[in-house]
Design a protein around this motif. Structure first.
Motif, short mmCIF file in Angstrom:
data_model
loop_
_atom_site.label_atom_id
_atom_site.label_comp_id
_atom_site.label_asym_id
_atom_site.label_seq_id
_atom_site.Cartn_x
_atom_site.Cartn_y
_atom_site.Cartn_z
N ASN A 1 0.77 -1.26 0.14
CA ASN A 1 0.16 0.12 -0.17
C ASN A 1 0.85 1.27 0.09
O ASN A 1 0.36 2.28 -0.50
CB ASN A 1 -1.03 0.08 1.43
N TRP A 2 1.98 1.29 0.63
CA TRP A 2 3.02 2.51 0.52
C TRP A 2 3.51 2.68 -0.92
O TRP A 2 3.27 3.59 -1.40
CB TRP A 2 4.13 2.18 1.45
N LEU A 3 3.63 1.67 -1.59
CA LEU A 3 4.16 1.72 -2.93
C LEU A 3 3.07 2.15 -3.72
O LEU A 3 3.02 3.20 -4.65
CB LEU A 3 4.52 0.44 -3.48
N ALA A 4 1.86 1.59 -3.50
CA ALA A 4 0.54 2.21 -4.34
C ALA A 4 0.47 3.57 -4.02
O ALA A 4 -0.04 4.34 -5.05
CB ALA A 4 -0.64 1.10 -4.04
N HIS A 5 0.37 3.91 -2.78
CA HIS A 5 -0.04 5.41 -2.37
C HIS A 5 1.17 6.34 -3.14
O HIS A 5 0.69 7.32 -3.90
CB HIS A 5 0.28 5.54 -0.93
N HIS A 6 2.56 6.03 -3.10
CA HIS A 6 3.38 6.86 -3.53
C HIS A 6 3.70 6.68 -4.95
O HIS A 6 4.12 8.00 -5.54
CB HIS A 6 4.93 6.72 -2.62
N TYR A 7 3.45 5.54 -5.46
CA TYR A 7 3.78 5.53 -7.09
C TYR A 7 2.40 5.44 -7.86
O TYR A 7 2.77 5.66 -9.05
CB TYR A 7 4.64 4.37 -7.15
N ILE A 8 1.39 5.44 -7.35
CA ILE A 8 0.28 5.36 -8.14
C ILE A 8 -0.89 6.45 -7.70
O ILE A 8 -1.06 7.47 -8.47
CB ILE A 8 -0.56 3.99 -8.20
N LEU A 9 -1.01 6.56 -6.64
CA LEU A 9 -2.17 7.48 -6.13
C LEU A 9 -1.58 8.81 -5.97
O LEU A 9 -2.47 9.79 -6.66
CB LEU A 9 -2.65 7.26 -4.60
N VAL A 10 -0.54 8.97 -5.64
CA VAL A 10 -0.25 10.59 -5.54
C VAL A 10 0.22 10.94 -6.77
O VAL A 10 -0.22 12.16 -7.34
CB VAL A 10 1.08 10.63 -4.70
N PRO A 11 0.89 10.28 -7.71
CA PRO A 11 1.30 11.00 -9.12
C PRO A 11 -0.02 11.27 -9.95
O PRO A 11 -0.20 12.18 -10.52
CB PRO A 11 2.09 9.87 -9.66
N ILE B 1 -4.90 10.92 -7.08
CA ILE B 1 -6.29 10.11 -6.64
C ILE B 1 -6.18 9.75 -5.49
O ILE B 1 -6.71 8.62 -5.08
CB ILE B 1 -6.76 9.08 -7.82
N VAL B 2 -5.65 10.37 -4.47
CA VAL B 2 -5.53 9.90 -3.08
C VAL B 2 -6.69 9.52 -2.60
O VAL B 2 -6.81 8.98 -1.54
CB VAL B 2 -4.47 11.04 -2.42
N TYR B 3 -7.68 10.57 -3.00
CA TYR B 3 -9.05 10.39 -2.29
C TYR B 3 -9.79 8.89 -2.55
O TYR B 3 -10.53 8.65 -1.91
CB TYR B 3 -10.08 11.36 -2.83
N LEU B 4 -9.01 8.30 -3.42
CA LEU B 4 -9.46 6.73 -3.63
C LEU B 4 -8.68 5.68 -2.97
O LEU B 4 -9.06 4.72 -3.01
CB LEU B 4 -9.60 6.49 -5.31
N GLU B 5 -7.98 6.18 -1.88
CA GLU B 5 -7.08 5.39 -1.39
C GLU B 5 -7.95 4.33 -0.46
O GLU B 5 -7.41 3.33 -0.40
CB GLU B 5 -5.93 6.06 -0.26
N SER C 1 -2.38 0.80 7.23
CA SER C 1 -2.18 1.39 6.07
C SER C 1 -2.54 2.84 6.06
O SER C 1 -1.82 3.79 5.56
CB SER C 1 -3.00 0.57 4.97
N LEU C 2 -3.61 3.09 6.70
CA LEU C 2 -4.09 4.62 6.81
C LEU C 2 -3.31 5.56 7.51
O LEU C 2 -2.90 6.60 7.24
CB LEU C 2 -5.72 4.74 7.51
N PHE C 3 -2.91 4.71 9.00
CA PHE C 3 -1.90 5.60 9.63
C PHE C 3 -0.62 6.01 8.95
O PHE C 3 -0.10 7.09 9.21
CB PHE C 3 -1.63 4.80 11.06
#
Lengths: 195, 367
Positions: free
Chosen positions: A57-67, A70-74, A121-123
């Motif tokens: 989830n860290w990878l997904a957050h930093h390499y997919i969601l942030v770029p 679409i962080v609101y879809l996390e 994951s959220l924390f």
């Protein structure tokens, strides 16, 4: 956040125990704590899954969601990553480690809906941990959860021989015990504050 | 704005899609156990694709173990003996197995995955279980809410069953009901009629299958069922017989009595049929006629709440009240009960209280 991964690990086990301070992962904690053996199995499975899902989830957050902005879809993404990982793990364990599957594998479907996994994951995102910190936090939270369920299972085993008022038997007394355990863990707070 | 929405939805779809593809591939790779052999009763092998549960693997090969929950591990009906290759006992099976069954290697077939060659033992009667197609030949209104429906099998087909057994009727979608369900009904015709069978079906308010049967099925319609199932059938002894039935529980008893009419019997038999009012009684003439056929048979309808204009002069109250009058030799009495779970529990309690042995009380609970 500037805190060493090593410290974060121990903090997650004791001072900020995911179960006893955040009260996350209660459902399986209460339902599987009847026997020490099965709670150990579930705890190990939770720890294992936590380490890997925080990393993924860290990878997904930093390499997919942030770029992609679409962080609101996390919430959705984290949940499907956890569900897919657990399913994959179940298939692999069943195939290559049948003995392990019969002791731990049967708990895996329970873990998909364990909110401690999702909470960690959220924390990790809210507190802005780096990759190493996240893994340490995941591993620590898992061990902390394991510790909590093992303690409850041990206490419940002793409680079986005690006279408990009918209305408090089962979940009632377990929640009271958990509350007292949480109070005890307050004693650790301040040793290594992480939030 | 629109572009953002499409981008976000696209991203989410791509992530879910990717994970789905990974899982499908993993399923192919990791859940692929190749061809496995299932050895049945040490006699024959069947080849199946590994990775499925035993219940599904067997039914793919037209061997139908009974299952009421459809393989979710909640009914415990799909038990079978696994001699080899079943793996360790799972916590999901334990609650359904008695100590004797555990010792004998009985398992829940819906919980065991076929991952290697496996040897199982299946009772011969299971091989009898098949799917039958049939046409409705006759529908009789027995009471205001109970119908008797006769099904004729396809030409050349025949069914072998023991009087007292049941079949599972498979529904077709109708009106607003899209799903297909299967429901168990006891066979009410005698086993000597091999090309046809009759079921007695009482309308259950909101019941998917009974509503279909009562309001949509007509003579000439085609239906399917599987069977025969069940271990509720007449034991071949000389003991006195007490039949107790309520509502559509008359069906298996009717089958047993008609079978006895063909083969003949000297046994002392009493048949209590419990109902609320006169309009819930049916087949009374037929039962009275049977009293003349057998040397020692009495049919006793009992009304629990006869209506004032029923002018009922027969037995009243609950059936249990009248047991002491007819059970002369409890040690030598077999009881066959059929009806609602509540009635069955109450009757078993009354019978054991009178000294009838528990293992001589046979019942089919219409739960």
């Amino acid at each position: 956040m500037d805190i060493s991964a090593f410290l974060l690990f121990w903090a997650a086990v004791f001072t900020s125990n995911i179960l006893l301070t955040n009260f996350l992962g209660m459902c399986s904690y209460l339902s599987v704590s009847k026997e020490v053996e099965s709670s150990l199995g579930l705890g190990v499975a939770v720890t294992f899954v936590l380490v890997f899902t925080t990393a993924l989830n860290w990878l997904a957050h930093h390499y997919i969601l942030v770029p992609l902005n679409i962080v609101y879809l996390e919430y959705i993404v984290f949940i499907i990553v956890i569900a897919a990982f657990v399913q994959l793990l179940e298939l692999i364990v069943e195939r290559y480690a049948p003995a392990l599957y019969y002791t731990l594998g049967i708990f895996l479907p329970l873990i998909t809906v364990n909110c401690a996994i999702f909470g960690v994951s959220l924390f990790m995102v809210i507190r802005n941990y780096n990759f190493l910190q996240s893994i340490a936090f995941g591993a620590g939270s898992g061990l902390g959860w394991l510790l909590a369920i093992l303690m409850l299972a041990g206490i419940r085993a002793k409680l079986k021989e005690k006279l408990i008022p009918a209305g408090l038997q089962g979940v009632g007394i377990s929640l009271i015990v958990t509350g007292i355990m949480a109070l005890a863990f307050v004693g650790f707070s301040g040793v290594a504050p992480i939030q | 704005m629109l572009a953002t929405i499409f981008k976000d939805i696209g991203a989410l779809t791509a992530i879910s899609g990717l994970l789905a593809v990974v899982l499908v591939l993993a399923e192919r790779i990791f859940n692929n156990y190749g061809q496995c052999k299932i050895n049945i009763n040490g006699k024959r092998d069947i080849e199946v694709k590994g990775g499925n549960n035993l219940l599904a693997s067997l039914s793919d090969k037209q061997i139908y173990l009974p299952s009421a929950c459809g393989g979710r591990g909640s009914c415990g009906a799909c038990k079978c003996k696994v001699l080899e290759g079943g793996g360790p006992l799972l916590p999901t099976e334990k609650p359904f197995l008695s100590k004797a069954e555990l010792a004998a290697g009985v398992r829940l077939s819906c919980q065991i995955k076929v991952k290697s060659d496996i040897a199982v033992e299946i009772p011969d009667s299971i091989f009898n279980i098949r799917r039958f197609d049939a046409t409705i030949a006759e529908i009789i209104d027995y009471t205001h809410d109970t119908k008797g429906i006769t099904f004729v099998l396809e030409p050349g087909e025949s069914i072998d069953f023991k009087a007292g057994q049941y079949v599972q009727l498979l529904t077709e979608p109708y009106a607003k009901v899209r799903q297909r369900v299967s429901r168990a009904y006891s066979i009410s015709s005698k086993p000597e009629d091999k090309d046809r069978l009759q079921l007695i079906i009482r309308l259950v308010p909101e019941g998917i299958c009974t509503t279909w049967v009562h309001q949509y099925l007509k003579v000439g319609d085609k239906v399917s069922f599987t069977g025969p199932y069940g271990d509720f059938y007449l034991r071949d002894t000389d003991a006195d017989i007490l039949f107790v039935a309520g509502g559509s529980g008359k069906a298996p008893i009717k089958s047993i009595l008609e079978h006895l009419e063909v083969v003949g019997t000297q046994r002392k038999m009493t048949y209590f049929f419990g109902a609320r009012t006169l309009k819930d009684l049916y087949l009374t003439e037929e039962m009275r006629a049977l009293e003349k056929v057998f040397p020692d048979f009495h049919y006793e309808p009992v009304l629990s709440q006869p209506a004032p204009d029923d002018n009922w002069s027969g037995k009243t109250g609950y059936v249990m009240r009248h047991f002491p009058d007819v059970i002369r030799d409890p040690q030598n009495t077999e009881a066959y009960l059929c009806g609602s779970p509540g009635m069955i529990d109450a009757v078993i309690k009354a019978l054991t209280g009178l000294g009838v042995a528990k293992d001589k009380i046979y019942y089919d609970s219409f739960g």
